[in-house]
Design a protein around this motif. Structure first.
Motif, PDB file in Angstrom:
ATOM      1  N   SER A 147       0.798  -1.111   0.100  1.00 27.78           N
ATOM      2  CA  SER A 147       0.110  -0.013   0.023  1.00 27.78           C
ATOM      3  C   SER A 147       0.892   1.264   0.085  1.00 27.78           C
ATOM      4  CB  SER A 147      -0.946   0.019   1.427  1.00 27.78           C
ATOM      5  OG  SER A 147      -1.753   1.082   1.119  1.00 27.78           O
ATOM      6  N   ASN A 148       0.926   2.073  -1.103  1.00 31.23           N
ATOM      7  CA  ASN A 148       1.582   3.200  -1.358  1.00 31.23           C
ATOM      8  C   ASN A 148       3.122   2.934  -0.793  1.00 31.23           C
ATOM      9  OD1 ASN A 148       1.836   5.886  -1.661  1.00 31.23           O
ATOM     10  ND2 ASN A 148       1.299   6.436   0.551  1.00 31.23           N
ATOM     11  N   GLY A 149       3.683   1.942  -1.445  1.00 32.97           N
ATOM     12  CA  GLY A 149       5.240   1.686  -1.276  1.00 32.97           C
ATOM     13  C   GLY A 149       5.467   1.044   0.121  1.00 32.97           C
ATOM     14  N   SER A 150       4.591   0.708   0.987  1.00 40.69           N
ATOM     15  CA  SER A 150       4.773   0.109   2.305  1.00 40.69           C
ATOM     16  C   SER A 150       3.895  -1.194   2.244  1.00 40.69           C
ATOM     17  CB  SER A 150       4.063   0.777   3.462  1.00 40.69           C
ATOM     18  OG  SER A 150       4.921   2.048   3.625  1.00 40.69           O
ATOM     19  N   VAL A 151       4.303  -2.124   2.764  1.00 43.44           N
ATOM     20  CA  VAL A 151       3.775  -3.567   2.934  1.00 43.44           C
ATOM     21  C   VAL A 151       3.410  -3.700   4.296  1.00 43.44           C
ATOM     22  CG1 VAL A 151       4.311  -6.015   2.545  1.00 43.44           C
ATOM     23  CG2 VAL A 151       5.512  -4.326   1.064  1.00 43.44           C
ATOM     24  N   TYR A 152       2.242  -4.270   4.660  1.00 45.11           N
ATOM     25  CA  TYR A 152       1.599  -4.385   5.948  1.00 45.11           C
ATOM     26  C   TYR A 152       1.294  -6.049   6.034  1.00 45.11           C
ATOM     27  CZ  TYR A 152       1.457   0.578   6.226  1.00 45.11           C
ATOM     28  OH  TYR A 152       1.882   1.954   6.346  1.00 45.11           O
ATOM     29  N   PHE A 153       1.468  -6.654   7.170  1.00 52.60           N
ATOM     30  CA  PHE A 153       0.764  -8.007   7.528  1.00 52.60           C
ATOM     31  C   PHE A 153      -0.487  -7.962   7.738  1.00 52.60           C
ATOM     32  CE2 PHE A 153      -0.254 -11.563   9.916  1.00 52.60           C
ATOM     33  CZ  PHE A 153       0.603 -12.593   9.551  1.00 52.60           C
ATOM     34  N   ASP A 154      -1.330  -8.594   6.952  1.00 47.86           N
ATOM     35  CA  ASP A 154      -3.056  -8.762   7.242  1.00 47.86           C
ATOM     36  C   ASP A 154      -3.410  -9.545   8.331  1.00 47.86           C
ATOM     37  OD1 ASP A 154      -5.640  -8.874   6.904  1.00 47.86           O
ATOM     38  OD2 ASP A 154      -5.584  -8.908   4.578  1.00 47.86           O
ATOM     39  N   VAL A 155      -3.733  -8.942   9.294  1.00 46.46           N
ATOM     40  CA  VAL A 155      -4.020  -9.719  10.708  1.00 46.46           C
ATOM     41  C   VAL A 155      -5.175 -10.381  10.437  1.00 46.46           C
ATOM     42  CG1 VAL A 155      -4.591  -9.416  12.938  1.00 46.46           C
ATOM     43  CG2 VAL A 155      -2.602  -8.186  12.183  1.00 46.46           C
ATOM     44  N   ARG A 156      -6.365  -9.850   9.953  1.00 45.92           N
ATOM     45  CA  ARG A 156      -7.575 -10.314   9.656  1.00 45.92           C
ATOM     46  C   ARG A 156      -7.693 -11.766   8.779  1.00 45.92           C
ATOM     47  NH1 ARG A 156     -12.733  -8.756  10.925  1.00 45.92           N
ATOM     48  NH2 ARG A 156     -11.965  -6.338  10.797  1.00 45.92           N
ATOM     49  N   THR A 157      -6.868 -11.367   7.733  1.00 49.52           N
ATOM     50  CA  THR A 157      -6.902 -12.517   6.814  1.00 49.52           C
ATOM     51  C   THR A 157      -5.935 -13.829   7.420  1.00 49.52           C
ATOM     52  OG1 THR A 157      -6.801 -11.049   4.863  1.00 49.52           O
ATOM     53  CG2 THR A 157      -6.000 -13.335   4.429  1.00 49.52           C
ATOM     54  N   TYR A 158      -4.964 -13.516   8.129  1.00 48.59           N
ATOM     55  CA  TYR A 158      -4.187 -14.425   8.927  1.00 48.59           C
ATOM     56  C   TYR A 158      -5.173 -15.072   9.866  1.00 48.59           C
ATOM     57  CZ  TYR A 158      -0.933 -16.047  12.741  1.00 48.59           C
ATOM     58  OH  TYR A 158      -0.336 -17.005  13.595  1.00 48.59           O
ATOM     59  N   ASN A 159      -6.070 -14.549  10.455  1.00 47.06           N
ATOM     60  CA  ASN A 159      -6.930 -15.257  11.628  1.00 47.06           C
ATOM     61  C   ASN A 159      -7.744 -16.122  10.817  1.00 47.06           C
ATOM     62  OD1 ASN A 159      -5.607 -14.271  13.731  1.00 47.06           O
ATOM     63  ND2 ASN A 159      -7.391 -13.832  14.950  1.00 47.06           N
ATOM     64  N   GLU A 160      -8.511 -15.450   9.540  1.00 49.53           N
ATOM     65  CA  GLU A 160      -9.141 -16.276   8.722  1.00 49.53           C
ATOM     66  C   GLU A 160      -8.697 -17.621   8.218  1.00 49.53           C
ATOM     67  OE1 GLU A 160     -10.441 -13.342   6.067  1.00 49.53           O
ATOM     68  OE2 GLU A 160     -11.929 -12.289   7.269  1.00 49.53           O
ATOM     69  N   LYS A 161      -7.437 -17.469   8.157  1.00 47.67           N
ATOM     70  CA  LYS A 161      -6.684 -18.570   7.507  1.00 47.67           C
ATOM     71  C   LYS A 161      -6.105 -19.739   8.529  1.00 47.67           C
ATOM     72  CE  LYS A 161      -5.282 -16.830   2.885  1.00 47.67           C
ATOM     73  NZ  LYS A 161      -4.153 -16.703   2.086  1.00 47.67           N
ATOM     74  N   GLY A 162      -6.616 -19.448   9.979  1.00 46.80           N
ATOM     75  CA  GLY A 162      -6.392 -20.561  10.784  1.00 46.80           C
ATOM     76  C   GLY A 162      -5.401 -19.796  11.786  1.00 46.80           C
ATOM     77  N   GLY A 163      -5.092 -18.587  11.817  1.00 45.36           N
ATOM     78  CA  GLY A 163      -4.199 -18.233  12.721  1.00 45.36           C
ATOM     79  C   GLY A 163      -4.781 -17.591  13.828  1.00 45.36           C
ATOM     80  N   ASN A 164      -3.975 -17.268  14.859  1.00 45.12           N
ATOM     81  CA  ASN A 164      -4.648 -17.000  16.171  1.00 45.12           C
ATOM     82  C   ASN A 164      -3.730 -15.549  16.673  1.00 45.12           C
ATOM     83  OD1 ASN A 164      -6.096 -16.842  18.273  1.00 45.12           O
ATOM     84  ND2 ASN A 164      -4.973 -18.839  19.501  1.00 45.12           N
ATOM     85  N   TYR A 165      -4.071 -14.500  16.228  1.00 44.39           N
ATOM     86  CA  TYR A 165      -3.123 -13.423  16.471  1.00 44.39           C
ATOM     87  C   TYR A 165      -3.880 -12.923  17.953  1.00 44.39           C
ATOM     88  CZ  TYR A 165      -0.998  -8.760  16.289  1.00 44.39           C
ATOM     89  OH  TYR A 165      -0.447  -7.721  16.286  1.00 44.39           O
ATOM     90  N   GLY A 166      -3.144 -12.721  18.958  1.00 44.59           N
ATOM     91  CA  GLY A 166      -3.321 -12.352  20.156  1.00 44.59           C
ATOM     92  C   GLY A 166      -3.278 -13.668  21.029  1.00 44.59           C
ATOM     93  N   GLU A 167      -2.739 -14.636  20.830  1.00 47.62           N
ATOM     94  CA  GLU A 167      -2.757 -16.032  21.480  1.00 47.62           C
ATOM     95  C   GLU A 167      -1.775 -16.166  22.446  1.00 47.62           C
ATOM     96  OE1 GLU A 167      -0.611 -19.578  19.511  1.00 47.62           O
ATOM     97  OE2 GLU A 167      -0.647 -18.296  17.844  1.00 47.62           O
TER      98      GLU A 167
END
Length: 517
Positions: free
Chosen positions: A148-168
């Motif tokens: 996004s605009n020359g920067s790259v971000y980790f997509d937390v929502r998509t990570y969780n939707e794919k089985g991740g557990n951000y906040g564990e």
């Protein structure tokens, strides 16, 4: 007893089972070298030095990796002007890498004073830009990051939707985080406020920047640890350590990055050291309740009545468990100094003790004491309990040295009792055990190992005596000069002042000597 480690991920003590047999991979988040290392940081690194030493003493083959953050540490993902290195370089009017070099040298000097062992590998963020770019590309390809605009971000929502557990790790509910967080100014290029930077676009005037597929920029803070830990310890390793303040978001982001790239949880045992307070309050530059390590060592501060040797500070720090808050104060440091001196004196006595023949009974059970010491180490590296057991031995050592009854008893023993003692199977008193010469040698070995190898303390007596001797020789020479000049008032004043401090001068045919009273 098997080694148990408190795992922040499960919030309970777990039996330690290394991934690769006897080999242990341990990664600890190192300093961000834009300023002098503060005392709280020293405590954290000292705790993991004690853990490192303990693991080695317990027989593990440890690869210890501790990084240097020399780029990309943003306090706010949305504002590149919060780059700490750029801020400090402008403040001191130095190049950013001059700032890095200056405070990396300071960091190493400070830790050396406190007798911390160097890590096996000490990588830097700037030395692993390529690895960080490759990880970012991998996460984009997996759909877990976006440009996004020359920067790259980790997509937390998509990570969780794919089985991740951000906040564990931090036990946070991601849905609540999304619901309770609003967009902040400067963060509108993110899909969600909880998304974190993997790569940041650099402005034209930004100094520290590198070429990437997304333009000139620099890595996000969280990415470097994933890049370096996996490079040197593998996709999954045993122990990851750091301060309690790093649990969220830094370590939470590391877990997400590791799982996102490699499909496995990167770390088996997460370990977090607690904070350091002073005089019952959190240390803070803004409140003035703050002290640098060198200020504590030199005595140049308004909080402590005297300087304290680094090894006394180390002894004080290790009297608290690494997961406990530790408060330092003038009274606590004075008490630690006295305890340290008693411990060192006991070792001096112990190493000088020589016993011959068969020894009499003792209430000190070496086997039981040894087990208690190792139980403390194996119980989540419980340094205060270990120290308390060492002082049980200290009391016995002084009793052993002070009492002449052992020799007297031995002389009065009957031949029949001597045979029983030689078999090491009988006790003079039913409540006691036999303390033999072999036991004495083992006690010497164990005490020296626990004090110097495991706790990492240093005997400062020899250095102090050398400096004291040099100083007194100067004073003796000045007194001699005063006497030659018939300035007996000054001569007597030097003698009397030293006597007040417990140092008695003795004049003889071969010159003047001194005795410490």
């Amino acid at each position: 007893m098997q080694l148990k480690i408190y795992n922040s991920l499960s919030a309970e003590k777990e039996i330690f089972t290394p991934i690769n047999g006897n080999k242990v991979g341990m990664y600890v988040c190192g300093p961000t070298v834009y300023s002098n290392v503060h005392l709280g940081n020293v405590r954290t690194f000292m705790n993991f030095d004690f853990i490192y030493r303990s693991l080695k003493h317990l027989g593990y083959d440890v690869r210890y990796v501790r990084n240097i953050t020399d780029a990309g540490h943003l306090t706010d993902d949305g504002d590149v002007n919060n780059d700490r290195f750029v801020k400090q370089s402008r403040l001191e009017k130095l190049e950013p890498m001059e700032i890095v070099q200056k405070y990396t040298v300071d960091f190493h000097k400070v830790l050396e004073k406190f007798n911390l062992l160097p890590p096996t590998i000490e990588p830097t963020a700037t030395g692993h830009i390529i690895e960080q770019i490759e990880l970012t590309k991998d996460l984009i390809e997996k759909g877990l990051a976006y440009e996004s605009n020359g920067s790259v971000y980790f997509d937390v929502r998509t990570y969780n939707e794919k089985g991740g557990n951000y906040g564990e790790l931090s036990k946070r509910n991601i849905d609540e985080l999304f619901a309770n967080t609003r967009d902040l100014d400067g963060q509108n290029e993110k899909k969600n406020p909880q998304d974190f930077a993997l790569w940041k676009k650099a402005s034209p005037e930004h100094i520290m920047k590198w070429i990437s597929p997304w333009g000139e920029g620099f890595p996000g803070w969280h990415l470097e640890c994933t890049a370096m830990s996996t490079k040197y310890l593998g996709e999954q390793f045993d122990i990851h350590g750091g301060g309690m303040d790093l649990k969220f978001p830094h370590h939470e982001c590391e877990i997400a990055q590791g799982k996102g790239c490699n499909g496995v949880s990167p770390v088996k045992y997460w370990m977090h050291a607690n904070m350091l307070t002073m005089n019952g309050q959190r240390m803070s530059k803004s409140t003035g309740n703050y002290i640098l390590p060198q200020q504590l060592i030199s005595g140049e501060n308004d909080f402590f009545e005297k300087p304290f040797h680094p090894t006394v500070v180390r002894f004080n720090f290790l009297q608290a468990h690494y997961r406990s808050v530790l408060d330092i104060s003038n009274e606590a440091m004075l008490a630690s100094e006295k305890g340290f001196q008693r411990l060192m004196e006991s070792l001096k006595v112990l190493n000088a003790v020589t016993l011959s023949g068969v020894e009499a009974s003792s209430s000190f059970d070496l086997k039981e004491w040894k087990q208690k010491c190792y139980d403390a180490l194996n119980d989540d590296f419980n340094s205060p309990i270990l120290i308390s057991h060492l002082f049980e031995a200290v009391s016995f050592i002084f009793k052993l040295n002070a009492s002449k009854s052992i020799i007297e008893e031995k002389a009065a023993l009957t031949s029949e009792l001597i045979e029983k003692l030689l078999d090491d199977s009988e006790s003079v008193n039913s409540d006691d055990t036999i303390f033999t010469i072999k036991d004495l040698e083992e006690l010497k070995t164990l005490m020296n190992a626990f004090v110097f190898d495991v706790l990492g303390l240093q005997n400062i007596e020899e250095n102090n005596n050398s400096k004291l001797d040099q100083t007194l020789q100067v004073l003796i020479e000045l007194r001699n000069q005063a006497r030659k000049a018939k300035n007996f008032e000054l001569s007597d004043q030097i003698r009397d002042k030293l006597l007040e401090q417990g140092i008695e001068l003795k004049d003889g045919r071969e010159g003047t000597s001194y005795v410490l009273n």
